[in-house]
Design an enzyme around this catalytic site. Sequence first.
Site, mmCIF file in Angstrom:
data_model
loop_
_atom_site.group_PDB
_atom_site.id
_atom_site.type_symbol
_atom_site.label_atom_id
_atom_site.label_comp_id
_atom_site.label_asym_id
_atom_site.label_seq_id
_atom_site.Cartn_x
_atom_site.Cartn_y
_atom_site.Cartn_z
ATOM 1 N N GLU A 1 -9.196 -10.581 -8.015
ATOM 2 C CA GLU A 1 -8.261 -9.467 -7.802
ATOM 3 C C GLU A 1 -7.077 -9.538 -8.769
ATOM 4 O OE1 GLU A 1 -9.472 -9.141 -3.061
ATOM 5 O OE2 GLU A 1 -7.439 -9.757 -3.601
ATOM 6 N N HIS B 1 -1.979 -5.654 1.494
ATOM 7 C CA HIS B 1 -3.225 -6.408 1.333
ATOM 8 C C HIS B 1 -2.910 -7.807 0.839
ATOM 9 C CE1 HIS B 1 -7.157 -7.629 -0.332
ATOM 10 N NE2 HIS B 1 -6.453 -8.065 -1.361
ATOM 11 N N LYS C 1 0.826 -1.211 0.000
ATOM 12 C CA LYS C 1 0.000 0.000 0.000
ATOM 13 C C LYS C 1 0.866 1.269 0.000
ATOM 14 C CE LYS C 1 -3.904 -2.253 2.357
ATOM 15 N NZ LYS C 1 -4.926 -2.113 3.439
ATOM 16 N N TYR D 1 -12.290 -2.106 -3.192
ATOM 17 C CA TYR D 1 -12.795 -2.254 -1.834
ATOM 18 C C TYR D 1 -14.329 -2.093 -1.760
ATOM 19 C CZ TYR D 1 -8.256 -2.629 0.538
ATOM 20 O OH TYR D 1 -7.047 -3.076 1.010
ATOM 21 N N ASN E 1 -2.149 -0.043 6.850
ATOM 22 C CA ASN E 1 -1.536 -1.262 7.393
ATOM 23 C C ASN E 1 -0.644 -1.969 6.379
ATOM 24 O OD1 ASN E 1 -3.545 -2.240 5.790
ATOM 25 N ND2 ASN E 1 -4.607 -3.393 7.381
HETATM 26 N N1 UDP Z 1 -9.806 -1.049 7.487
HETATM 27 C C1 UDP Z 1 -9.909 0.138 8.203
HETATM 28 N N2 UDP Z 1 -10.606 0.144 9.396
HETATM 29 C C2 UDP Z 1 -11.196 -0.989 9.881
HETATM 30 C C3 UDP Z 1 -11.092 -2.193 9.149
HETATM 31 C C4 UDP Z 1 -10.395 -2.192 7.955
HETATM 32 O O1 UDP Z 1 -9.390 1.174 7.785
HETATM 33 O O2 UDP Z 1 -11.817 -0.935 10.961
HETATM 34 C C5 UDP Z 1 -9.056 -1.052 6.209
HETATM 35 C C6 UDP Z 1 -7.668 -1.691 6.347
HETATM 36 O O3 UDP Z 1 -6.765 -0.971 5.505
HETATM 37 C C7 UDP Z 1 -7.899 -3.095 5.828
HETATM 38 C C8 UDP Z 1 -8.920 -2.851 4.725
HETATM 39 O O4 UDP Z 1 -9.757 -1.820 5.237
HETATM 40 O O5 UDP Z 1 -6.701 -3.694 5.373
HETATM 41 C C9 UDP Z 1 -9.759 -4.043 4.364
HETATM 42 O O6 UDP Z 1 -10.339 -4.559 5.528
HETATM 43 P P1 UDP Z 1 -10.427 -6.133 5.789
HETATM 44 O O7 UDP Z 1 -11.322 -6.341 6.957
HETATM 45 O O8 UDP Z 1 -10.776 -6.822 4.505
HETATM 46 O O9 UDP Z 1 -8.940 -6.509 6.266
HETATM 47 P P2 UDP Z 1 -7.714 -7.255 5.560
HETATM 48 O O10 UDP Z 1 -8.292 -8.383 4.740
HETATM 49 O O11 UDP Z 1 -6.985 -6.239 4.727
HETATM 50 O O12 UDP Z 1 -6.885 -7.742 6.718
#
Ligand code: UDP
Length: 140
Positions: free
Chosen positions: A128, A117, A11, A51, A114
């Site tokens: 994807e 992905h 990211k 997303y 974070n």
């Molecule tokens: N995210 C966020 N706040 C939250 C949960 C998710 O900003 O409370 C963002 C974070 O960057 C995350 C992305 O949305 O990686 C997608 O969320 P997901 O639950 O799919 O998590 P991942 O699969 O990336 O671990």
Amino acid sequence: MAIERTFSILKPDATRRNLTGAVNALIEAAGLRIVAQKRVLLSRAQAETFYAVHKARPFFGELVESMIAGPIVVQVLEGEDAIKKYREVLGATDPSKAAEGTVRKQFALSVGENSAHGSDSPENAAIEIAQFFSGNEIVG
Ligand code: UDP
């Protein structure tokens, strides 16, 4: 165990801090092979599509902004059990809950920023990968 492919994004918070190589080292140390990789700038529409599942969530706007704030590196990773293995390499979504040694524990700035992905299922991995790569760009 089956050889799988998964989709990865490094990211903008990671590319901004020049962490592409550091994350790739963790990917390769886990036995995953980077079989496709390119650096791109997402359009707002691409980020919203990627997303879309989170469209109704309160963090959606901030998430889209963070994904278009700078270049990303999109990748296809290949290996045994690649989808689950890469999720383990990444660690929990929230870096404060991520295990020691994971990408997010080491590098994530926040739940939103974070660093990387990884696909969460074979179905999503296929969708994807197809959003960013044509077949002849993936060399296993
Ligand atoms: N995210 C966020 N706040 C939250 C949960 C998710 O900003 O409370 C963002 C974070 O960057 C995350 C992305 O949305 O990686 C997608 O969320 P997901 O639950 O799919 O998590 P991942 O699969 O990336 O671990």
